[in-house]
Write an enzyme that holds these catalytic residues in place. Structure first.
Site, mmCIF file in Angstrom:
data_model
loop_
_atom_site.group_PDB
_atom_site.id
_atom_site.type_symbol
_atom_site.label_atom_id
_atom_site.label_comp_id
_atom_site.label_asym_id
_atom_site.label_seq_id
_atom_site.Cartn_x
_atom_site.Cartn_y
_atom_site.Cartn_z
ATOM 1 N N ASP B 478 37.286 42.522 39.092
ATOM 2 C CA ASP B 478 38.145 43.681 39.362
ATOM 3 C C ASP B 478 37.778 44.367 40.669
ATOM 4 O OD1 ASP B 478 39.267 43.120 36.866
ATOM 5 O OD2 ASP B 478 37.747 44.336 35.873
ATOM 6 N N HIS B 479 37.382 43.561 41.646
ATOM 7 C CA HIS B 479 37.083 44.086 42.981
ATOM 8 C C HIS B 479 38.021 43.425 43.992
ATOM 9 C CE1 HIS B 479 32.664 44.684 41.424
ATOM 10 N NE2 HIS B 479 33.500 45.578 40.937
ATOM 11 N N PRO B 480 39.320 43.563 43.819
ATOM 12 C CA PRO B 480 40.243 42.853 44.713
ATOM 13 C C PRO B 480 40.156 43.408 46.128
ATOM 14 C CG PRO B 480 41.462 44.396 43.365
ATOM 15 C CD PRO B 480 40.044 44.401 42.853
#
Lengths: 205, 545
Positions: B478-480
């Site tokens: 969830d670190h795009p």
């Protein structure tokens, strides 16, 4: 083109997960509407079943459920308010559980079982469906869940038996930096399982 | 709803997460008029805490945060997804989650506040891989510190524990004392391996700070800190509002209007939940709407002047999608009881693989020993094994006290083929397409993950572990990043080193979408530092206007 329909209440961010699940269950699409009377009949029938399956304070199944629960947890006392809610959830999720709990209770009282393990092992041997009943009861008391809903969170037995070491999430009361202290040691368990193993299914996130 | 004549400000910001709200706060405190348009609703902590307590699937980080239908976000990390549609050979590895609501996705983050390493900004120059940023670490250092002060970051004394990112100032707060479990892990790694476990810098109070309390160790940083001891974007919203910034919730920006020369943005248009359209004018505009929603908005704003989308003369809007891919394993330690889950969720890291010459062929990574309460998982496992009664209780205590979970952040790499586009088949209630992302893991990342698996196997052996449960495949952290990539050449990048779009002189982007590489540390502090640098630029330009 599939467009989302504005079928949620505008205050949904204030809803509880259970309410959200209910909202989704009640979402009516055009396809649903076309099912017309059939759909309506199903809703009515479902709600009647739901009402019939709901345990009341005077439900005759509750004392049987409590007696079984005490044996299966190896505990002399359990909170009857929680038991009532768990029983209601369990039979609402699977209506057949009412009869199965009755039969499992009959099986227990018809024999002599000195421990949870003795009862559970013999019960599964008697009828494999009793394993599912027992695991529903274990999940209810130890995890606080029934019918895919949270009946209790911090009062679930899993937190009672670990309270000397750890807090339920969001309920820490250990004081500043309590977590640096040495927690209790735990011996390797020697007890055997009572039931045949099941595949652990973790709900995806 | 304000009338149109009210909707004008010096600076108009789209998005109220850490980036948008911190820019708004800085500008408002400097006397600059600011409007922030947030697609989602105004929310409050206590509802989310109660939602969490009533959630059956407690590990679901999105679970307590239902979306509103006019600003949907991914409901979960399940592929296929109801909102973020991922495709390609590694679709599941890009099934990100994020939140669209006032305060943004830091409602559920773990507070990990890493600075990137100097080398992370020069990946191409140093290792011949990926791309360089259009700025250096030293350019960002003052803003890193400003972000640490804003958030309230605790961390180790660099003279004792140097994390590799040079500092001119100490951390605003002392490092968080790590848990007994983390202490034991740190000791084991220090004594039995060539590696080390460091204190993770965290936006978490080790003393009262910014009118927020000291961390009480509820072990619920994700999905929701119950007391606000951990920073999240909502605090910058509150500060910005107190300084005079205007926040408009439920304002879904769908169009970016430019002048006839297509050089300056003149207004943004938003829908309210009833699809009433509103126009907001300004001198400067900042898109700070999360990596995925930012690119989506810029693509959806395509018109005759910019048929491929706003600021997209390079064709790189929506491309170069990156993430920290994860490897994860849980096992039962054969050593003494650890009782993970006492204290905050993520406090300690093996940082030896954040940088090295080997980055010329495989990606970097860091490893968390996750300090997560394992009681519920232990109970599920013990019931599934067939235990009841007294034996069940013994098992729960043993498994809860001996379960260890390791996971990694493995470095992604900018690849233009990993691309976000607008869904052709799914739209929201306002008629705005859902985002769709094609993703194939770079070989660079795959090699990194393989190395991590080897390390994890060694660690399991060291801890006499059994009952290994490996999370299948690769999972998103969830670190795009990367969807409006930074660079010096307008032909292959979207923004310059100041996060200004090459194509539109008064349009800035404040998001991980500008990252040119993704390094290994959690992205939020770098997002905040870049945002504060944008605020600094805007203050200077408006002062001279």
């Amino acid at each position: 083109m599939a467009a989302d329909r504005p079928c949620f209440p505008t205050s949904i961010h204030r809803s509880t997960p259970n309410a959200i699940r209910l909202n989704r269950a009640l979402r009516m699409s055009r396809r649903d509407a076309l099912l017309g009377a059939l759909g309506a009949a199903a809703v009515v029938t479902g709600s009647r079943q739901g009402m019939a399956a709901t345990a009341g304070q005077d439900d005759t199944g509750v004392p049987l459920f409590m007696a079984l629960s005490q044996r299966l947890t190896d505990r002399d006392t359990l909170d009857p308010r929680i038991g009532n809610a768990l029983y209601a959830g369990i039979i609402n999720a699977v209506p057949e559980r009412r009869d199965q709990i009755q039969k499992l209770h009959d099986f227990m009282t018809g024999g002599s079982f000195a421990s949870a393990r003795a009862l559970a092992s013999a019960a599964e041997h008697q009828d494999p469906v009793f394993k599912d009943v027992i695991q529903d009861i274990m999940t209810g008391w130890y995890r606080g869940l029934a019918d895919h809903k949270v009946v209790v969170y911090r009062s679930a037995l899993m937190f009672d038996i670990t309270k000397d070491a750890i807090y339920p999430k969001t309920y820490a009361t250990g004081g500043p930096f309590y977590w640096t202290q040495t927690p209790p040691e735990v011996a390797v368990p020697t007890g055997e399982p009572a039931l045949s193993p099941s595949k652990l299914v973790i709900e995806p996130t | 709803m304000p009338s149109e004549q009210d909707l004008s400000a010096d600076v108009v910001i789209v998005g109220s997460g850490v980036a948008g709200s911190s820019i708004a706060n800085e500008l408002a405190r400097a006397g600059i008029s600011v409007i922030v348009l947030e697609a989602g609703p105004r929310v409050d902590r206590q509802h989310f805490v109660e939602n969490f307590r009533n959630l059956e699937n407690k590990p679901s980080y999105q679970g307590p945060f239902p979306a509103v239908p006019w600003a949907r976000h991914p409901p979960n990390q399940i592929t296929p997804n109801e909102y973020l549609h991922t495709t390609g050979p590694d679709a599941e590895a890009y099934q990100q989650v994020y939140l669209r609501m006032m305060g943004g996705t830091t409602w559920h983050w773990a507070g990990c506040a890493w600075r990137y390493l100097p080398s992370d900004f020069e990946l191409k120059t140093r290792y011949g891989q990926g791309r360089d940023w259009a700025l250096k670490y030293d350019d960002l250092e003052p803003f890193y510190y400003q972000a640490e002060v804003m958030m309230g970051v605790c961390g180790p004394d660099p003279s004792v524990e140097d994390l590799g990112s040079p500092r001119k100032q100490p951390y605003p707060m002392d490092a968080l004392p790590i848990s007994y479990a983390a202490q034991q892990f740190r000791k084991l790694i220090g004594e039995k391996t060539p590696y080390r476990v460091v204190h993770e810098p965290q936006a978490r109070n080790t003393r009262p700070y910014d009118s927020r309390p000291t961390c009480e160790g509820h072990n619920n940083c994700m999905p929701i800190c119950p007391i606000g001891a951990m920073y999240n974007g909502s605090y910058s919203v509150y500060h910005a509002e107190a300084a005079g910034a205007k926040f408009v919730p439920n304002a879904v920006v769908y169009r970016i209007e430019r002048d006839s020369a297509n050089k300056r943005v003149t207004a943004v248009h938003y829908y309210d939940p009833d699809k009433g359209s509103h126009r907001v004018t300004g001198k400067y505009f900042v898109i700070a709407a999360h990596c995925i929603e930012t690119a989506k908005l810029m693509l959806f704003s395509a018109d005759e002047q910019s048929p491929d989308g706003i600021a997209n003369s390079s064709g790189h809007v929506g491309r170069n999608m990156m993430d920290h891919t994860g490897v994860q394993v849980s096992f039962i330690s054969g050593d003494k009881a650890l009782w993970p889950g006492r204290g905050p969720l993520e406090t300690n890291v093996i940082d030896n693989f954040r940088d090295g010459d080997w980055r010329n062929e495989r990606g970097a990574y860091l490893v968390h020993m996750v300090d997560d309460n394992q009681v519920d998982l232990a109970t599920q496992l013990a019931i599934a094994k067939g235990y009841v009664g007294r034996e069940l209780e013994e098992q729960i205590r043993y498994l809860a006290s001996h379960t260890v979970r390791l996971f990694s952040h493995n470095e992604g790499l900018a690849d233009p083929d990993n691309r976000l586009t607008l869904s052709k088949t799914n739209k929201d209630m306002l008629g705005i397409p859902h985002p769709e992302v094609y993703y194939k893991l770079p070989e660079y990342t795959v090699k990194s993950c393989e190395h991590t698996r080897g390390l994890f196997r060694d660690l399991i052996g060291l801890m006499h572990g059994t009952d290994e449960e490996w999370t299948p495949g690769y999972f998103p952290q969830d670190h795009p990043a990367g969807s409006t990539i930074m660079g010096t050449d307008p032909k292959d990048s979207v923004v310059d080193g100041f996060c200004r779009t090459h194509d539109h002189e008064n349009l800035f982007i404040a998001s991980s979408s500008v990252f040119s590489s993704v390094g290994t540390g959690n992205i939020t502090l770098t997002v905040a530092a870049l945002a504060l640098r944008v605020a600094d630029t805007l203050k200077k330009e408006l002062a001279h206007a």
